[in-house]
Scaffold this motif. Structure first.
Motif, PDB file in Angstrom:
ATOM      1  N   VAL A   1       1.166  -1.068   0.293  1.00  0.00           N
ATOM      2  CA  VAL A   1      -0.067  -0.234   0.029  1.00  0.00           C
ATOM      3  C   VAL A   1       0.727   1.277  -0.008  1.00  0.00           C
ATOM      4  O   VAL A   1       1.874   1.301   0.814  1.00  0.00           O
ATOM      5  N   GLN A   2       0.412   2.177  -1.070  1.00  0.00           N
ATOM      6  CA  GLN A   2       1.370   4.019  -0.645  1.00  0.00           C
ATOM      7  C   GLN A   2      -0.218   4.779  -0.989  1.00  0.00           C
ATOM      8  O   GLN A   2      -1.068   4.255  -1.123  1.00  0.00           O
ATOM      9  N   LEU A   3       0.930   6.242   0.082  1.00  0.00           N
ATOM     10  CA  LEU A   3      -0.453   7.005  -0.541  1.00  0.00           C
ATOM     11  C   LEU A   3       1.024   7.855  -0.826  1.00  0.00           C
ATOM     12  O   LEU A   3       2.304   8.054  -0.837  1.00  0.00           O
ATOM     13  N   GLN A   4       0.362   8.584  -2.448  1.00  0.00           N
ATOM     14  CA  GLN A   4       1.291   9.745  -3.277  1.00  0.00           C
ATOM     15  C   GLN A   4       0.649  10.825  -2.354  1.00  0.00           C
ATOM     16  O   GLN A   4      -0.524  11.019  -3.040  1.00  0.00           O
ATOM     17  N   ALA A   5       0.981  11.868  -2.332  1.00  0.00           N
ATOM     18  CA  ALA A   5       0.345  13.252  -1.974  1.00  0.00           C
ATOM     19  C   ALA A   5       1.540  14.057  -3.063  1.00  0.00           C
ATOM     20  O   ALA A   5       2.445  14.217  -3.267  1.00  0.00           O
ATOM     21  N   TYR A   6       0.138  14.855  -3.267  1.00  0.00           N
ATOM     22  CA  TYR A   6       1.047  16.426  -3.973  1.00  0.00           C
ATOM     23  C   TYR A   6      -0.490  17.762  -3.847  1.00  0.00           C
ATOM     24  O   TYR A   6      -0.891  17.322  -3.311  1.00  0.00           O
ATOM     25  N   GLY A   7       0.782  18.548  -4.646  1.00  0.00           N
ATOM     26  CA  GLY A   7      -0.375  19.973  -4.459  1.00  0.00           C
ATOM     27  C   GLY A   7       0.184  20.721  -3.924  1.00  0.00           C
ATOM     28  O   GLY A   7      -0.254  22.190  -3.945  1.00  0.00           O
ATOM     29  N   GLY A   8       1.587  20.535  -3.306  1.00  0.00           N
ATOM     30  CA  GLY A   8       1.991  21.465  -2.246  1.00  0.00           C
ATOM     31  C   GLY A   8       2.703  22.535  -3.538  1.00  0.00           C
ATOM     32  O   GLY A   8       2.678  22.207  -5.186  1.00  0.00           O
ATOM     33  N   GLY A   9       2.951  24.128  -2.544  1.00  0.00           N
ATOM     34  CA  GLY A   9       3.642  25.271  -3.297  1.00  0.00           C
ATOM     35  C   GLY A   9       4.047  26.570  -2.441  1.00  0.00           C
ATOM     36  O   GLY A   9       3.722  26.359  -1.330  1.00  0.00           O
ATOM     37  N   LEU A  10       4.607  26.877  -3.223  1.00  0.00           N
ATOM     38  CA  LEU A  10       4.776  28.134  -2.650  1.00  0.00           C
ATOM     39  C   LEU A  10       3.104  28.662  -2.566  1.00  0.00           C
ATOM     40  O   LEU A  10       3.056  29.216  -3.992  1.00  0.00           O
ATOM     41  N   VAL A  11       2.701  29.896  -2.115  1.00  0.00           N
ATOM     42  CA  VAL A  11       1.802  30.556  -1.967  1.00  0.00           C
ATOM     43  C   VAL A  11       1.536  32.220  -1.265  1.00  0.00           C
ATOM     44  O   VAL A  11       2.227  32.246  -0.121  1.00  0.00           O
ATOM     45  N   GLN A  12       1.710  32.906  -2.029  1.00  0.00           N
ATOM     46  CA  GLN A  12       1.132  34.247  -1.337  1.00  0.00           C
ATOM     47  C   GLN A  12      -0.245  34.280  -0.165  1.00  0.00           C
ATOM     48  O   GLN A  12      -0.840  33.281  -0.383  1.00  0.00           O
ATOM     49  N   PRO A  13       0.285  34.837   0.591  1.00  0.00           N
ATOM     50  CA  PRO A  13      -0.881  34.994   2.358  1.00  0.00           C
ATOM     51  C   PRO A  13      -1.755  35.513   1.640  1.00  0.00           C
ATOM     52  O   PRO A  13      -2.280  36.172   0.729  1.00  0.00           O
ATOM     53  N   GLY A  14      -3.056  34.771   1.965  1.00  0.00           N
ATOM     54  CA  GLY A  14      -4.322  34.825   1.675  1.00  0.00           C
ATOM     55  C   GLY A  14      -5.109  34.360   0.231  1.00  0.00           C
ATOM     56  O   GLY A  14      -6.007  33.691  -0.001  1.00  0.00           O
ATOM     57  N   GLY A  15      -3.917  33.390   0.076  1.00  0.00           N
ATOM     58  CA  GLY A  15      -3.633  33.003  -1.147  1.00  0.00           C
ATOM     59  C   GLY A  15      -4.236  31.364  -0.469  1.00  0.00           C
ATOM     60  O   GLY A  15      -4.544  30.531   0.181  1.00  0.00           O
ATOM     61  N   SER A  16      -4.936  30.365  -2.118  1.00  0.00           N
ATOM     62  CA  SER A  16      -5.517  29.250  -2.157  1.00  0.00           C
ATOM     63  C   SER A  16      -4.034  27.960  -2.791  1.00  0.00           C
ATOM     64  O   SER A  16      -3.673  27.626  -3.548  1.00  0.00           O
ATOM     65  N   LEU A  17      -4.327  26.883  -2.224  1.00  0.00           N
ATOM     66  CA  LEU A  17      -3.825  25.428  -2.486  1.00  0.00           C
ATOM     67  C   LEU A  17      -5.140  24.137  -2.577  1.00  0.00           C
ATOM     68  O   LEU A  17      -6.066  24.206  -1.026  1.00  0.00           O
ATOM     69  N   ARG A  18      -4.506  23.350  -3.139  1.00  0.00           N
ATOM     70  CA  ARG A  18      -5.726  22.149  -3.069  1.00  0.00           C
ATOM     71  C   ARG A  18      -4.416  20.726  -3.212  1.00  0.00           C
ATOM     72  O   ARG A  18      -3.761  20.983  -4.324  1.00  0.00           O
ATOM     73  N   LEU A  19      -4.243  20.228  -1.323  1.00  0.00           N
ATOM     74  CA  LEU A  19      -3.579  19.417  -1.580  1.00  0.00           C
ATOM     75  C   LEU A  19      -4.558  17.702  -2.132  1.00  0.00           C
ATOM     76  O   LEU A  19      -5.618  17.309  -1.612  1.00  0.00           O
ATOM     77  N   SER A  20      -4.140  16.995  -2.880  1.00  0.00           N
ATOM     78  CA  SER A  20      -4.367  15.532  -2.767  1.00  0.00           C
ATOM     79  C   SER A  20      -4.142  14.512  -2.548  1.00  0.00           C
ATOM     80  O   SER A  20      -1.948  14.779  -2.220  1.00  0.00           O
ATOM     81  N   CYS A  21      -3.936  13.401  -2.342  1.00  0.00           N
ATOM     82  CA  CYS A  21      -3.756  12.437  -1.448  1.00  0.00           C
ATOM     83  C   CYS A  21      -4.324  10.769  -2.359  1.00  0.00           C
ATOM     84  O   CYS A  21      -5.178  10.402  -2.449  1.00  0.00           O
ATOM     85  N   ALA A  22      -3.751   9.862  -3.110  1.00  0.00           N
ATOM     86  CA  ALA A  22      -4.084   9.125  -3.338  1.00  0.00           C
ATOM     87  C   ALA A  22      -3.844   7.933  -2.605  1.00  0.00           C
ATOM     88  O   ALA A  22      -1.943   7.088  -2.619  1.00  0.00           O
TER      89      ALA A  22
END
Length: 120
Positions: free
Chosen positions: A1-22
């Motif tokens: 079994v493996q979990l793969q996370a992705y979606g991180g990065g650099l964002v300015q304050p007030g911004g948005s990100l969406r992380l996913s993990c399969a």
């Protein structure tokens, strides 16, 4: 079994990100799934969790800004992070409570972590 996370990065304050993990591999069922984070010099802490029935739980620091969700057909958990603050900067880890077939054992599996930096 493996979990793969992705979606991180650099964002300015007030911004948005969406992380996913399969989750992939030999899986019979997945119970709770969640996101944790660890900032430099701090302990890993729970961000949010979700049961297979959709019940959610959030850390007080992210309530109203983060939303956790999951797609059971895809064995994937997401976290939508809005109104990000510098203090949200951390490595984010996903985990899942999984039952594997044949042995029918239950265990907690972790993803490799994805880095989120909130900075101007």
């Amino acid at each position: 079994v493996q979990l793969q996370a992705y979606g991180g990065g650099l964002v300015q304050p007030g911004g948005s990100l969406r992380l996913s993990c399969a989750a992939s591999g030999s899986i019979f069922s997945i119970n709770a799934m969640g996101w944790y984070r660890q900032a430099p010099g701090k302990q890993r802490e729970l961000v949010a969790s979700i049961t297979n029935g959709g019940r959610t739980n959030y850390a007080d620091s992210v309530k109203g800004r983060f939303t956790i969700s999951r797609d059971n057909a895809k064995n994937t958990v997401y976290v939508q992070m809005n109104s990000l603050k510098p203090e949200d900067t951390a490595v984010y880890y996903c985990n899942a409570d999984i039952i594997v077939p044949l042995s029918w054992t239950r265990g907690t599996y972790w993803g490799q972590g994805t880095e989120v930096t909130v900075s101007s």
